[in-house]
Write an enzyme that holds these catalytic residues in place. Structure first.
Site, PDB file in Angstrom:
ATOM      1  N   THR A 117       9.611 -10.167  -9.561  1.00 44.00           N
ATOM      2  CA  THR A 117       9.576  -8.951  -9.356  1.00 44.00           C
ATOM      3  C   THR A 117      11.046  -8.254  -9.857  1.00 44.00           C
ATOM      4  O   THR A 117      12.043  -8.762  -9.390  1.00 44.00           O
ATOM      5  CB  THR A 117       9.112  -8.559  -8.173  1.00 44.00           C
ATOM      6  OG1 THR A 117       9.093  -7.034  -8.122  1.00 44.00           O
ATOM      7  CG2 THR A 117       9.680  -9.009  -7.009  1.00 44.00           C
ATOM      8  N   ASP A 118      11.028  -7.076 -10.460  1.00 44.01           N
ATOM      9  CA  ASP A 118      12.515  -6.208 -10.287  1.00 44.01           C
ATOM     10  C   ASP A 118      12.791  -5.767  -9.009  1.00 44.01           C
ATOM     11  O   ASP A 118      14.182  -5.368  -8.796  1.00 44.01           O
ATOM     12  CB  ASP A 118      12.047  -5.203 -11.198  1.00 44.01           C
ATOM     13  CG  ASP A 118      11.082  -4.094 -10.961  1.00 44.01           C
ATOM     14  OD1 ASP A 118      10.392  -4.435  -9.754  1.00 44.01           O
ATOM     15  OD2 ASP A 118      10.832  -3.252 -11.582  1.00 44.01           O
ATOM     16  N   GLU A 119      11.723  -5.826  -7.885  1.00 39.33           N
ATOM     17  CA  GLU A 119      12.261  -5.443  -6.574  1.00 39.33           C
ATOM     18  C   GLU A 119      13.377  -6.040  -5.817  1.00 39.33           C
ATOM     19  O   GLU A 119      14.051  -5.692  -4.925  1.00 39.33           O
ATOM     20  CB  GLU A 119      11.012  -5.529  -5.673  1.00 39.33           C
ATOM     21  CG  GLU A 119       9.871  -4.554  -6.276  1.00 39.33           C
ATOM     22  CD  GLU A 119       8.833  -4.051  -5.207  1.00 39.33           C
ATOM     23  OE1 GLU A 119       9.092  -4.175  -3.968  1.00 39.33           O
ATOM     24  OE2 GLU A 119       7.859  -3.446  -5.572  1.00 39.33           O
ATOM     25  N   TYR A 144       8.849  -7.984   1.491  1.00 34.62           N
ATOM     26  CA  TYR A 144       8.201  -8.641   0.216  1.00 34.62           C
ATOM     27  C   TYR A 144       9.497  -8.984  -0.614  1.00 34.62           C
ATOM     28  O   TYR A 144       9.270 -10.258  -0.971  1.00 34.62           O
ATOM     29  CB  TYR A 144       7.131  -7.483  -0.447  1.00 34.62           C
ATOM     30  CG  TYR A 144       7.129  -8.065  -1.895  1.00 34.62           C
ATOM     31  CD1 TYR A 144       6.106  -9.120  -1.923  1.00 34.62           C
ATOM     32  CD2 TYR A 144       7.654  -7.001  -2.849  1.00 34.62           C
ATOM     33  CE1 TYR A 144       5.912  -9.452  -3.392  1.00 34.62           C
ATOM     34  CE2 TYR A 144       6.917  -7.414  -4.264  1.00 34.62           C
ATOM     35  CZ  TYR A 144       6.449  -8.558  -4.400  1.00 34.62           C
ATOM     36  OH  TYR A 144       6.161  -9.010  -5.842  1.00 34.62           O
ATOM     37  N   LYS A 148      10.646 -12.820  -2.224  1.00 38.64           N
ATOM     38  CA  LYS A 148      10.629 -12.873  -3.655  1.00 38.64           C
ATOM     39  C   LYS A 148      12.108 -13.183  -3.889  1.00 38.64           C
ATOM     40  O   LYS A 148      12.398 -14.423  -4.874  1.00 38.64           O
ATOM     41  CB  LYS A 148      10.244 -11.785  -4.464  1.00 38.64           C
ATOM     42  CG  LYS A 148       8.449 -11.361  -4.343  1.00 38.64           C
ATOM     43  CD  LYS A 148       7.865 -12.454  -4.807  1.00 38.64           C
ATOM     44  CE  LYS A 148       7.852 -12.726  -6.309  1.00 38.64           C
ATOM     45  NZ  LYS A 148       6.750 -13.573  -6.692  1.00 38.64           N
ATOM     46  N   ASN A 173       6.480  -2.753 -12.726  1.00 37.15           N
ATOM     47  CA  ASN A 173       5.171  -2.364 -12.120  1.00 37.15           C
ATOM     48  C   ASN A 173       4.109  -2.573 -12.949  1.00 37.15           C
ATOM     49  O   ASN A 173       4.232  -2.088 -14.097  1.00 37.15           O
ATOM     50  CB  ASN A 173       5.119  -1.017 -11.405  1.00 37.15           C
ATOM     51  CG  ASN A 173       5.821  -0.875 -10.108  1.00 37.15           C
ATOM     52  OD1 ASN A 173       7.022  -0.986 -10.086  1.00 37.15           O
ATOM     53  ND2 ASN A 173       5.166  -0.633  -9.176  1.00 37.15           N
ATOM     54  N   PHE A 184      -1.173   1.249  -6.214  1.00 36.84           N
ATOM     55  CA  PHE A 184      -1.194   2.687  -6.176  1.00 36.84           C
ATOM     56  C   PHE A 184      -2.262   3.178  -7.322  1.00 36.84           C
ATOM     57  O   PHE A 184      -3.158   4.181  -7.175  1.00 36.84           O
ATOM     58  CB  PHE A 184       0.280   3.150  -6.840  1.00 36.84           C
ATOM     59  CG  PHE A 184       0.390   4.626  -7.004  1.00 36.84           C
ATOM     60  CD1 PHE A 184       0.182   5.563  -6.074  1.00 36.84           C
ATOM     61  CD2 PHE A 184       0.929   5.086  -8.168  1.00 36.84           C
ATOM     62  CE1 PHE A 184       0.147   6.855  -6.472  1.00 36.84           C
ATOM     63  CE2 PHE A 184       1.155   6.499  -8.727  1.00 36.84           C
ATOM     64  CZ  PHE A 184       1.008   7.156  -7.716  1.00 36.84           C
ATOM     65  N   ARG A 187      -5.930   2.592  -6.662  1.00 36.35           N
ATOM     66  CA  ARG A 187      -6.199   3.263  -5.297  1.00 36.35           C
ATOM     67  C   ARG A 187      -6.578   4.755  -5.618  1.00 36.35           C
ATOM     68  O   ARG A 187      -7.858   5.031  -5.267  1.00 36.35           O
ATOM     69  CB  ARG A 187      -5.284   3.187  -3.979  1.00 36.35           C
ATOM     70  CG  ARG A 187      -5.495   3.927  -3.067  1.00 36.35           C
ATOM     71  CD  ARG A 187      -4.443   3.808  -1.830  1.00 36.35           C
ATOM     72  NE  ARG A 187      -5.169   4.364  -0.714  1.00 36.35           N
ATOM     73  CZ  ARG A 187      -4.462   5.057   0.249  1.00 36.35           C
ATOM     74  NH1 ARG A 187      -3.234   5.179   0.151  1.00 36.35           N
ATOM     75  NH2 ARG A 187      -5.208   5.645   1.198  1.00 36.35           N
ATOM     76  N   ASP A 266       5.225   8.671   4.223  1.00 38.79           N
ATOM     77  CA  ASP A 266       5.901   7.908   3.341  1.00 38.79           C
ATOM     78  C   ASP A 266       5.953   6.560   3.718  1.00 38.79           C
ATOM     79  O   ASP A 266       5.990   6.283   5.032  1.00 38.79           O
ATOM     80  CB  ASP A 266       7.285   8.518   3.444  1.00 38.79           C
ATOM     81  CG  ASP A 266       7.882   8.083   1.823  1.00 38.79           C
ATOM     82  OD1 ASP A 266       7.374   7.355   1.087  1.00 38.79           O
ATOM     83  OD2 ASP A 266       8.843   8.808   1.513  1.00 38.79           O
ATOM     84  N   HIS A 270      11.271   3.205   1.716  1.00 40.67           N
ATOM     85  CA  HIS A 270      10.512   3.399   0.297  1.00 40.67           C
ATOM     86  C   HIS A 270      11.910   3.188  -0.743  1.00 40.67           C
ATOM     87  O   HIS A 270      12.694   3.935  -1.052  1.00 40.67           O
ATOM     88  CB  HIS A 270       9.878   4.703   0.204  1.00 40.67           C
ATOM     89  CG  HIS A 270       8.912   4.761  -0.664  1.00 40.67           C
ATOM     90  ND1 HIS A 270       7.959   5.707  -0.889  1.00 40.67           N
ATOM     91  CD2 HIS A 270       8.575   3.926  -1.820  1.00 40.67           C
ATOM     92  CE1 HIS A 270       7.324   5.659  -1.914  1.00 40.67           C
ATOM     93  NE2 HIS A 270       7.593   4.553  -2.445  1.00 40.67           N
TER      94      HIS A 270
END
Ligand code: NAD
Ligand code: DAU
Length: 328
Positions: A117-119, A144, A148, A173, A184, A187, A266, A270
């Site tokens: 992931t880019d995260e 998370y 990763k 994403n 997101f 949902r 929030d 984040h």
């Protein structure tokens, strides 16, 4: 090819398997956690072998890897909010699971593509021109993304130290059919479809770089077939949008007032903005995304959720009950 697809009953993995069965023999290894479902593989159930099991089960993984020509490793715990509430499963699946896969491909000399992931790169300021590249330093923010990142580091070390034939991709994403309703976009769509009000974290200024799941998977194929061993490739479709705009677009496409949503608590820590520079993948492997109109992609995704309530309906109450407890 005889492909072993870990996490193939989840969102991206199931879409990958749907596209793979025409030309390849596919075994899916999936623990069928809350995030995985047999129904996601129903369209191809006669064409695949589905093994319910844990990617951290060394004996099982070893046996399945021995029968494979390549492994595409999607299996992970993937939801940031769940990781904040309970990180342990993320350590088990994302770190120990990846270690287990690496040891098996090492033993049997099998090609591995690791999905990340880019995260792992942390976040960017809203106004900085910089985007993530293959050279960006790792700087994960959440339980998370840190697991990763750990998994990616293991893959890199196993390539260098043991000569494992692996590639890594870090994607932005995803959206599209079969995504769990905790995330997101699904949902908010299913909130509207069930008469609930959509929920936006904070002010909605956070930016995500959206890519259709089929474009992610077409990039995975390019890398699996022609990627250079040991390399990391970033996958993105230049789809940066702030959450508020995405929320308003969903509501408009669903025939609602674009402001008909609630602001909620929030997310802790984040991440502000993710953005991928996909030029290496384009220039070196000639990959291009096909779903370049985000509104068209969203419209098709909304239609899919409208037409497939039997897939997501049974999950919805429980997911919203958990969010409600967190004030989200
Ligand atoms: P998902 O949560 O929809 O699916 C994950 C799958 O892994 C599920 O089927 C689940 O049952 C399975 N799984 C979980 N723990 C397992 C275990 N211990 N053993 C075997 N199977 C297990 O996730 P997704 O959104 O499809 O993500 C797939 C991969 O892509 C992940 O590695 C994720 O980090 C990565 N990724 C996701 C996105 C995104 O936007 N969704 C973007 C970039 C990268
Ligand atoms: O960037 C890739 C990552 O994208 C993947 O590695 C993760 O597995 C995947 O879950 C996704 O992570 P995000 O945290 O960006 O996705 P999520 O769908 O949870 O949230 C997207 C944005 O929307 C984020 O800024 C939080 C916000 N949000 C989320 C939910 C669930 C809301 O405003 N309201 C919500 O109800």
């Amino acid at each position: 090819m005889r492909l072993l697809v870990t996490g193939g009953a989840g969102f991206i993995g199931a879409n990958f398997v749907h596209g793979a069965v025409a030309e390849h023999s596919v075994t899916v290894l999936d623990a069928l956690t809350y995030a995985g479902s047999r129904e996601s593989l129903a369209p191809v159930e006669d064409d695949i072998r589905l093994i319910q099991g844990d990617v951290g089960d060394a004996e099982l993984v070893n046996r399945l890897v021995a029968e494979s020509d390549a492994v595409v490793h999607f299996a992970a715990e993937t939801h940031v909010d769940n990781a904040l509430a309970d990180p342990e499963p993320f350590l088990h699946t994302n770190v120990i699971g990846t270690y287990t896969v690496l040891e098996a491909v090492r033993q049997h000399g099998v090609r591995l593509h690791h999905i990340s992931t880019d995260e792992v790169y942390g976040d960017l300021e809203l106004d900085e021109p910089r985007r993530f590249t293959e050279g960006t330093a790792y700087n994960p923010s959440s339980p998370y993304s840190s697991t990763k990142a750990a998994a990616d580091m293991l893959v890199r070390a196993w390539v260098r130290s043991y000569g494992v034939r692996a590639t890594i991709s870090n994607c932005s994403n995803n959206y599209g059919p079969y995504q769990h309703v905790e995330k997101f976009i699904p949902r908010q769509i299913t909130n509207v479809l069930t008469g609930r009000r959509p929920k936006l974290y904070g002010t909605g200024a956070n930016v995500r770089d959206w890519i259709h799941v089929d474009d992610h998977n077409s990039a995975v194929w390019r890398i699996l077939l022609d990627g250079e061993i040991g390399r990391t490739y970033l996958i993105g479709a230049e789809g940066e949008r702030d959450n508020l705009s995405v929320m308003r677009t969903i509501l408009t496409l669903m025939g609602r007032d674009p402001d008909d949503f609630d602001h909620v608590v929030d997310r802790a820590g984040h991440d502000l903005r993710y953005a991928i520079d996909p030029s290496t993948l384009r220039d070196e492997l000639g990959w291009e995304p096909k779903h370049t109109d985000f509104e068209d992609g969203l419209r098709a995704t909304i239609d899919w959720y409208r037409n497939n309530e039997s897939w997501w309906g049974p999950l919805k109450e429980q997911v919203e009950a958990v969010y409600e407890k967190r004030g989200q």
